[in-house]
Motif scaffolding. Structure first.
Motif, PDB file in Angstrom:
ATOM      1  N   VAL A 125      18.488  -6.704 -12.911  1.00  0.00           N
ATOM      2  CA  VAL A 125      18.515  -5.627 -11.912  1.00  0.00           C
ATOM      3  C   VAL A 125      18.155  -4.144 -12.721  1.00  0.00           C
ATOM      4  O   VAL A 125      17.314  -3.633 -12.365  1.00  0.00           O
ATOM      5  CB  VAL A 125      19.383  -5.274 -10.899  1.00  0.00           C
ATOM      6  N   ILE A 126      19.027  -3.951 -13.507  1.00  0.00           N
ATOM      7  CA  ILE A 126      18.758  -2.895 -14.478  1.00  0.00           C
ATOM      8  C   ILE A 126      17.383  -2.970 -15.312  1.00  0.00           C
ATOM      9  O   ILE A 126      16.766  -1.763 -15.453  1.00  0.00           O
ATOM     10  CB  ILE A 126      19.995  -2.643 -15.460  1.00  0.00           C
ATOM     11  N   ARG A 127      17.068  -4.017 -15.758  1.00  0.00           N
ATOM     12  CA  ARG A 127      15.762  -4.108 -16.454  1.00  0.00           C
ATOM     13  C   ARG A 127      14.706  -3.811 -15.646  1.00  0.00           C
ATOM     14  O   ARG A 127      13.737  -3.282 -15.953  1.00  0.00           O
ATOM     15  CB  ARG A 127      15.682  -5.652 -17.040  1.00  0.00           C
ATOM     16  N   SER A 128      14.775  -4.402 -14.235  1.00  0.00           N
ATOM     17  CA  SER A 128      13.775  -4.083 -13.284  1.00  0.00           C
ATOM     18  C   SER A 128      13.698  -2.584 -13.000  1.00  0.00           C
ATOM     19  O   SER A 128      12.588  -2.053 -12.550  1.00  0.00           O
ATOM     20  CB  SER A 128      14.034  -4.886 -12.118  1.00  0.00           C
ATOM     21  N   VAL A 129      14.555  -1.866 -12.945  1.00  0.00           N
ATOM     22  CA  VAL A 129      14.747  -0.425 -12.362  1.00  0.00           C
ATOM     23  C   VAL A 129      13.851   0.163 -13.511  1.00  0.00           C
ATOM     24  O   VAL A 129      12.822   1.081 -13.046  1.00  0.00           O
ATOM     25  CB  VAL A 129      16.342   0.238 -12.460  1.00  0.00           C
ATOM     26  N   SER A 130      13.969   0.142 -14.711  1.00  0.00           N
ATOM     27  CA  SER A 130      12.913   0.855 -15.550  1.00  0.00           C
ATOM     28  C   SER A 130      11.648   0.638 -15.327  1.00  0.00           C
ATOM     29  O   SER A 130      10.870   1.189 -15.562  1.00  0.00           O
ATOM     30  CB  SER A 130      13.342   0.747 -16.916  1.00  0.00           C
ATOM     31  N   TRP A 131      11.450  -0.801 -15.131  1.00  0.00           N
ATOM     32  CA  TRP A 131      10.003  -1.332 -15.129  1.00  0.00           C
ATOM     33  C   TRP A 131       9.440  -1.035 -13.814  1.00  0.00           C
ATOM     34  O   TRP A 131       8.226  -0.596 -13.999  1.00  0.00           O
ATOM     35  CB  TRP A 131      10.147  -2.947 -15.043  1.00  0.00           C
ATOM     36  N   ILE A 132      10.080  -0.862 -12.756  1.00  0.00           N
ATOM     37  CA  ILE A 132       9.171  -0.461 -11.585  1.00  0.00           C
ATOM     38  C   ILE A 132       9.089   1.002 -11.339  1.00  0.00           C
ATOM     39  O   ILE A 132       8.219   1.390 -10.663  1.00  0.00           O
ATOM     40  CB  ILE A 132      10.317  -1.080 -10.313  1.00  0.00           C
ATOM     41  N   HIS A 133       9.815   1.647 -11.859  1.00  0.00           N
ATOM     42  CA  HIS A 133       9.757   3.411 -11.711  1.00  0.00           C
ATOM     43  C   HIS A 133       8.141   3.672 -12.266  1.00  0.00           C
ATOM     44  O   HIS A 133       7.881   3.320 -13.155  1.00  0.00           O
ATOM     45  CB  HIS A 133      10.692   3.968 -12.873  1.00  0.00           C
ATOM     46  N   GLN A 134       7.613   4.429 -11.191  1.00  0.00           N
ATOM     47  CA  GLN A 134       6.265   4.932 -11.302  1.00  0.00           C
ATOM     48  C   GLN A 134       5.190   3.748 -11.540  1.00  0.00           C
ATOM     49  O   GLN A 134       4.278   4.134 -11.778  1.00  0.00           O
ATOM     50  CB  GLN A 134       6.169   5.875 -12.481  1.00  0.00           C
ATOM     51  N   LYS A 135       5.600   2.482 -11.088  1.00  0.00           N
ATOM     52  CA  LYS A 135       4.438   1.540 -10.829  1.00  0.00           C
ATOM     53  C   LYS A 135       3.593   2.004  -9.688  1.00  0.00           C
ATOM     54  O   LYS A 135       4.039   2.356  -8.466  1.00  0.00           O
ATOM     55  CB  LYS A 135       5.110   0.051 -10.861  1.00  0.00           C
ATOM     56  N   PRO A 136       2.344   1.366  -9.574  1.00  0.00           N
ATOM     57  CA  PRO A 136       1.890   1.563  -8.069  1.00  0.00           C
ATOM     58  C   PRO A 136       2.327   0.518  -7.317  1.00  0.00           C
ATOM     59  O   PRO A 136       3.045  -0.309  -7.451  1.00  0.00           O
ATOM     60  CB  PRO A 136       0.192   0.969  -8.638  1.00  0.00           C
ATOM     61  N   GLY A 168       0.634  -1.223   0.280  1.00  0.00           N
ATOM     62  CA  GLY A 168       0.087  -0.012   0.046  1.00  0.00           C
ATOM     63  C   GLY A 168       0.756   1.260   0.118  1.00  0.00           C
ATOM     64  O   GLY A 168       0.579   2.582  -0.035  1.00  0.00           O
ATOM     65  N   LYS A 169       2.101   1.153   0.224  1.00  0.00           N
ATOM     66  CA  LYS A 169       3.072   2.383   0.281  1.00  0.00           C
ATOM     67  C   LYS A 169       3.858   2.626  -0.972  1.00  0.00           C
ATOM     68  O   LYS A 169       3.937   3.897  -1.704  1.00  0.00           O
ATOM     69  CB  LYS A 169       3.658   2.231   1.439  1.00  0.00           C
ATOM     70  N   ILE A 170       4.880   1.570  -1.413  1.00  0.00           N
ATOM     71  CA  ILE A 170       5.580   1.865  -2.533  1.00  0.00           C
ATOM     72  C   ILE A 170       5.597   0.553  -3.312  1.00  0.00           C
ATOM     73  O   ILE A 170       5.308  -0.541  -2.990  1.00  0.00           O
ATOM     74  CB  ILE A 170       6.967   1.919  -1.808  1.00  0.00           C
ATOM     75  N   PRO A 171       6.035   0.709  -4.485  1.00  0.00           N
ATOM     76  CA  PRO A 171       6.270  -0.513  -5.544  1.00  0.00           C
ATOM     77  C   PRO A 171       7.573  -1.215  -5.214  1.00  0.00           C
ATOM     78  O   PRO A 171       8.704  -0.679  -5.027  1.00  0.00           O
ATOM     79  CB  PRO A 171       6.224  -0.084  -6.825  1.00  0.00           C
ATOM     80  N   ALA A 172       7.554  -2.551  -5.120  1.00  0.00           N
ATOM     81  CA  ALA A 172       8.901  -3.163  -5.025  1.00  0.00           C
ATOM     82  C   ALA A 172       9.031  -4.669  -5.723  1.00  0.00           C
ATOM     83  O   ALA A 172       7.992  -5.090  -6.079  1.00  0.00           O
ATOM     84  CB  ALA A 172       8.695  -3.821  -3.607  1.00  0.00           C
ATOM     85  N   VAL A 173      10.210  -4.697  -6.432  1.00  0.00           N
ATOM     86  CA  VAL A 173      10.378  -6.052  -7.006  1.00  0.00           C
ATOM     87  C   VAL A 173      11.426  -6.785  -6.075  1.00  0.00           C
ATOM     88  O   VAL A 173      12.381  -6.243  -5.690  1.00  0.00           O
ATOM     89  CB  VAL A 173      11.167  -5.914  -8.101  1.00  0.00           C
ATOM     90  N   GLY A 183       3.025  -2.147  -4.484  1.00  0.00           N
ATOM     91  CA  GLY A 183       2.744  -3.608  -4.490  1.00  0.00           C
ATOM     92  C   GLY A 183       3.838  -4.103  -4.558  1.00  0.00           C
ATOM     93  O   GLY A 183       5.095  -3.700  -4.964  1.00  0.00           O
ATOM     94  N   ILE A 184       4.071  -5.434  -4.352  1.00  0.00           N
ATOM     95  CA  ILE A 184       4.989  -6.594  -4.407  1.00  0.00           C
ATOM     96  C   ILE A 184       5.039  -7.190  -5.698  1.00  0.00           C
ATOM     97  O   ILE A 184       3.984  -8.032  -5.933  1.00  0.00           O
ATOM     98  CB  ILE A 184       5.176  -7.571  -3.115  1.00  0.00           C
ATOM     99  N   TYR A 185       5.906  -7.000  -6.477  1.00  0.00           N
ATOM    100  CA  TYR A 185       6.172  -7.500  -7.805  1.00  0.00           C
ATOM    101  C   TYR A 185       7.244  -8.638  -7.874  1.00  0.00           C
ATOM    102  O   TYR A 185       8.407  -8.630  -6.958  1.00  0.00           O
ATOM    103  CB  TYR A 185       6.350  -6.709  -8.959  1.00  0.00           C
ATOM    104  N   ASN A 186       7.356  -9.562  -8.863  1.00  0.00           N
ATOM    105  CA  ASN A 186       8.595 -10.439  -8.922  1.00  0.00           C
ATOM    106  C   ASN A 186       9.004 -10.263 -10.520  1.00  0.00           C
ATOM    107  O   ASN A 186       8.398  -9.549 -11.311  1.00  0.00           O
ATOM    108  CB  ASN A 186       8.117 -11.944  -8.725  1.00  0.00           C
TER     109      ASN A 186
END
Ligand SMILES: NC(=O)C1=CN([C@@H]2O[C@H](COP(=O)(O)OP(=O)(O)OC[C@H]3O[C@@H](n4cnc5c(N)ncnc54)[C@H](OP(=O)(O)O)[C@@H]3O)[C@@H](O)[C@H]2O)C=CC1
Ligand SMILES: O=C(O)C1=N[C@H](C(=O)O)C[C@H](O)C1
Length: 255
Positions: free
Chosen positions: A230-241, A107-112, A243-246
């Motif tokens: 990790v680098i691929r995930s940085v661009s992906w996670i930026h400005q996501k709602p 509910g607070k930040i996006p995370a992979v 939640g916990i992603y994988n």
């Protein structure tokens, strides 16, 4: 430009990831956090107790954590307090630590969060899932090997493998190594941990049946395989709602 900060900046993974961040045209390295202070690709490394200061002054959009379990939980809590997205590669968290981390994120930040950011291992996990689904009656053993300095055992990747096997082939007891009069093999997953030298990270799953054995193996030859994920995930996670992603989300396997 996406601003990136790295916890565990001076470690084996932190330095690999920092190098790739500085080479990426869309990313800006704003500094690091570690137990020791210092510099890191021309940016400042803050001592870990100053993480809130770091986040307020350097304003990263994404904070990457490759440290150690207890530190990782605290770093994610700090990111959450400051509204910063996180990528967590640190392994060895207890169930309680994982819960604490998830509470800080939800509910607070996006995370992979992923025990292994390499593309190859993420495909390997799918292959294991398919084999376990088809070979429910086979005896299954998991063998992992890592370098001399690795602190947690079994590896986070091996724990993910064990969960996949249990999901597909049914619950089984985990047996860590065998010694003495162990009796007939039961409904179990044998888990075997090897530590030595500079092995980057090897994982094998053995499916043993009557008159045949299937072995699936992934070997990492350079930590860059994790760093690229990790680098691929940085661009992906930026400005996501929040939640916990994988990595399945990052790689588009859940679309
Ligand atoms: N998910 C993935 O794809 C991968 C995950 N990993 C995991 O990443 C983690 C780190 O691995 P690796 O880079 O090899 O380990 P290292 O020990 O090389 O790096 C960890 C760094 O974090 C520092 N550190 C320790 N405590 C803190 C703290 N409280 N705050 C900030 N920094 C701290 C360490 O300092 P010091 O050395 O002084 O203790 C070290 O510099 C491990 O859990 C490993 O299993 C590793 C590879 C891939
Ligand atoms: O500590 C390591 O080195 C690694 N840790 C991760 C794990 O525990 O699975 C991933 C990789 O195998 C390297």
């Amino acid at each position: 430009m996406i601003k990136v900060g790295i916890c565990g900046a001076l470690g084996r993974m932190g330095t690999k990831i920092g190098g790739l961040v500085t080479e990426s045209p869309d990313l800006e390295l704003v500094g690091g956090i570690d137990l020791k202070t210092g510099s890191f690709y021309g940016t400042e490394v803050y001592e870990s107790s100053r993480i809130d200061e770091f986040l307020k002054e350097k304003k990263p959009d994404v904070l990457i954590d490759f440290t150690i379990a207890h530190a990782s939980v605290e770093n994610v809590k700090a990111a959450s307090r400051n509204g910063v997205a996180v990528l967590v590669g640190t392994t060895g968290l207890s169930d309680e630590q994982r819960k604490e981390m998830e509470e800080a994120i939800n509910g607070k930040i996006p995370a992979v969060i992923s025990s292994n950011f390499s593309l190859g291992v993420n495909i390997f996990w799918h292959l294991i899932r398919e084999a376990a689904k088809q070979l429910k009656d086979y005896d299954i053993e998991v063998i992992e090997a890592h370098h001399h300095f690795k602190k947690d055992a079994p590896s986070g990747t091996a724990k993910t493998i064990i969960n996949i096997i249990k999901e597909e082939a049914g619950d089984r007891e985990e047996i860590y190594g065998r010694e003495g009069m162990v009796g007939e093999r039961g409904n179990e997953i044998g888990v075997h941990v090897v530590r030595g030298g500079d092995i980057i990270g090897d994982h094998t799953v053995m499916f043993a049946g009557n008159d045949e054995v299937i072995e699936l193996t992934h070997r990492a030859y350079d930590r860059l395989v994790f760093a690229h994920g990790v680098i691929r995930s940085v661009s992906w996670i930026h400005q996501k709602p929040p939640g916990i992603y994988n990595m399945d989300d990052v790689l588009g396997f859940n679309n």
